[in-house]
Design a protein around this motif. Structure first.
Motif, mmCIF file in Angstrom:
data_model
loop_
_atom_site.group_PDB
_atom_site.id
_atom_site.type_symbol
_atom_site.label_atom_id
_atom_site.label_comp_id
_atom_site.label_asym_id
_atom_site.label_seq_id
_atom_site.Cartn_x
_atom_site.Cartn_y
_atom_site.Cartn_z
ATOM 1 N N LEU A 1 0.646 -36.252 -41.538
ATOM 2 C CA LEU A 1 1.968 -36.874 -41.713
ATOM 3 C C LEU A 1 3.070 -35.821 -41.695
ATOM 4 N N ILE A 2 2.799 -34.664 -42.277
ATOM 5 C CA ILE A 2 3.785 -33.585 -42.276
ATOM 6 C C ILE A 2 4.005 -33.083 -40.853
ATOM 7 N N VAL A 3 2.937 -32.931 -40.089
ATOM 8 C CA VAL A 3 3.060 -32.511 -38.687
ATOM 9 C C VAL A 3 3.900 -33.530 -37.919
ATOM 10 N N ALA A 4 3.635 -34.812 -38.116
ATOM 11 C CA ALA A 4 4.428 -35.858 -37.456
ATOM 12 C C ALA A 4 5.892 -35.782 -37.886
ATOM 13 N N GLY A 5 6.128 -35.515 -39.166
ATOM 14 C CA GLY A 5 7.502 -35.374 -39.656
ATOM 15 C C GLY A 5 8.232 -34.203 -39.028
ATOM 16 N N VAL A 6 7.508 -33.118 -38.809
ATOM 17 C CA VAL A 6 8.114 -31.950 -38.154
ATOM 18 C C VAL A 6 8.511 -32.311 -36.720
ATOM 19 N N ILE A 7 7.650 -33.062 -36.036
ATOM 20 C CA ILE A 7 7.996 -33.495 -34.676
ATOM 21 C C ILE A 7 9.241 -34.380 -34.718
ATOM 22 N N LEU A 8 9.290 -35.309 -35.657
ATOM 23 C CA LEU A 8 10.453 -36.194 -35.776
ATOM 24 C C LEU A 8 11.723 -35.435 -36.150
ATOM 25 N N SER A 9 11.581 -34.335 -36.887
ATOM 26 C CA SER A 9 12.763 -33.561 -37.280
ATOM 27 C C SER A 9 13.519 -33.034 -36.064
ATOM 28 N N HIS A 10 12.832 -32.944 -34.937
ATOM 29 C CA HIS A 10 13.474 -32.476 -33.715
ATOM 30 C C HIS A 10 14.675 -33.357 -33.358
ATOM 31 N N VAL B 1 4.112 -25.537 -32.689
ATOM 32 C CA VAL B 1 3.842 -26.420 -31.552
ATOM 33 C C VAL B 1 4.488 -27.782 -31.808
ATOM 34 N N ALA B 2 4.331 -28.284 -33.018
ATOM 35 C CA ALA B 2 4.906 -29.584 -33.365
ATOM 36 C C ALA B 2 6.426 -29.581 -33.252
ATOM 37 N N THR B 3 7.051 -28.559 -33.796
ATOM 38 C CA THR B 3 8.512 -28.555 -33.844
ATOM 39 C C THR B 3 9.152 -28.427 -32.466
ATOM 40 N N GLY C 1 0.838 -36.472 -32.253
ATOM 41 C CA GLY C 1 0.620 -35.300 -33.100
ATOM 42 C C GLY C 1 -0.108 -35.646 -34.381
ATOM 43 N N PHE C 2 0.284 -36.762 -35.000
ATOM 44 C CA PHE C 2 -0.398 -37.219 -36.207
ATOM 45 C C PHE C 2 -1.879 -37.477 -35.926
ATOM 46 N N ALA C 3 -2.144 -38.225 -34.854
ATOM 47 C CA ALA C 3 -3.533 -38.589 -34.531
ATOM 48 C C ALA C 3 -4.379 -37.356 -34.229
ATOM 49 N N LEU C 4 -3.853 -36.444 -33.414
ATOM 50 C CA LEU C 4 -4.626 -35.254 -33.048
ATOM 51 C C LEU C 4 -4.908 -34.373 -34.265
ATOM 52 N N PHE C 5 -3.873 -34.160 -35.094
ATOM 53 C CA PHE C 5 -4.061 -33.305 -36.267
ATOM 54 C C PHE C 5 -5.007 -33.962 -37.271
ATOM 55 N N ALA C 6 -4.858 -35.267 -37.465
ATOM 56 C CA ALA C 6 -5.716 -35.982 -38.414
ATOM 57 C C ALA C 6 -7.168 -35.985 -37.948
ATOM 58 N N LEU C 7 -7.379 -36.205 -36.673
ATOM 59 C CA LEU C 7 -8.751 -36.216 -36.153
ATOM 60 C C LEU C 7 -9.402 -34.846 -36.254
ATOM 61 N N LYS C 8 -8.606 -33.797 -36.034
ATOM 62 C CA LYS C 8 -9.162 -32.440 -36.085
ATOM 63 C C LYS C 8 -9.444 -31.986 -37.517
ATOM 64 N N THR C 9 -8.536 -32.296 -38.441
ATOM 65 C CA THR C 9 -8.642 -31.743 -39.797
ATOM 66 C C THR C 9 -9.111 -32.744 -40.852
#
Length: 156
Positions: A77-86, A26-28, A62-70
């Motif tokens: 930060l890794i999820v946010a990095g994957v989004i930025l890799s786009h 989803v992130a990527t 993405g960072f905020a949602l993943f951090a709040l959930k988990t």
């Protein structure tokens, strides 16, 4: 570079195995899904899906949602990095807006099919090798077909 985005998700999964692959996929693809949603709504605008400010905003969300959930800030930060890799991966193949009023950026390999074929082909091989490194007797499914299925102890 559709397979490149999957590669980013797979690489992130190897870095932090606790992150679900679905979350990473989803992130990527977030900018592409926003782009598709805009197209379906009849208001296509790559500035809202693929520009640097848009992708940075998606990464923050993405960072905020993943951090709040988990509550796993490193994984977020890794999820946010994957989004930025786009941005980087689309820079190789596409030609996208940098920011409102700014230049278009990218190598535009999609306009050079032979070069695109070799770059994406090399990327696919790299992803398969990296994703299966250290995996014994398991297959990697890409595009609905198994591309790697080996057991190092099995004689050929």
């Amino acid at each position: 570079m559709y397979i490149g985005h999957v590669g980013a998700a797979l690489a992130a999964k190897r870095v932090r195995t606790s992150i679900g692959l679905l979350a990473l996929l989803v992130a990527t693809y977030t900018p592409d899904w926003v782009d598709g949603g805009l197209c379906l709504a009849g208001s296509y605008n790559p500035m809202l899906s693929h520009s640097v400010p848009a992708v940075v905003l998606f990464a923050i969300i993405g960072f905020a949602l993943f951090a709040l959930k988990t509550r796993d800030w490193t994984a977020a930060l890794i999820v946010a990095g994957v989004i930025l890799s786009h941005l980087l991966l689309d820079w190789v193949t596409g030609y996208k807006p940098a920011w409102p009023g700014g230049p278009m950026i990218g190598l535009g390999l999609y306009n050079h099919p032979i070069a695109d074929f070799f770059v994406e082909g090399a990327l696919i091989v790299t992803i398969v090798l990296a994703a299966t490194r250290g995996v014994r007797g398991r297959g990697l499914w890409v595009g609905g077909g198994i591309v790697w299925d080996s057991d190092p102890d099995e004689e050929i």
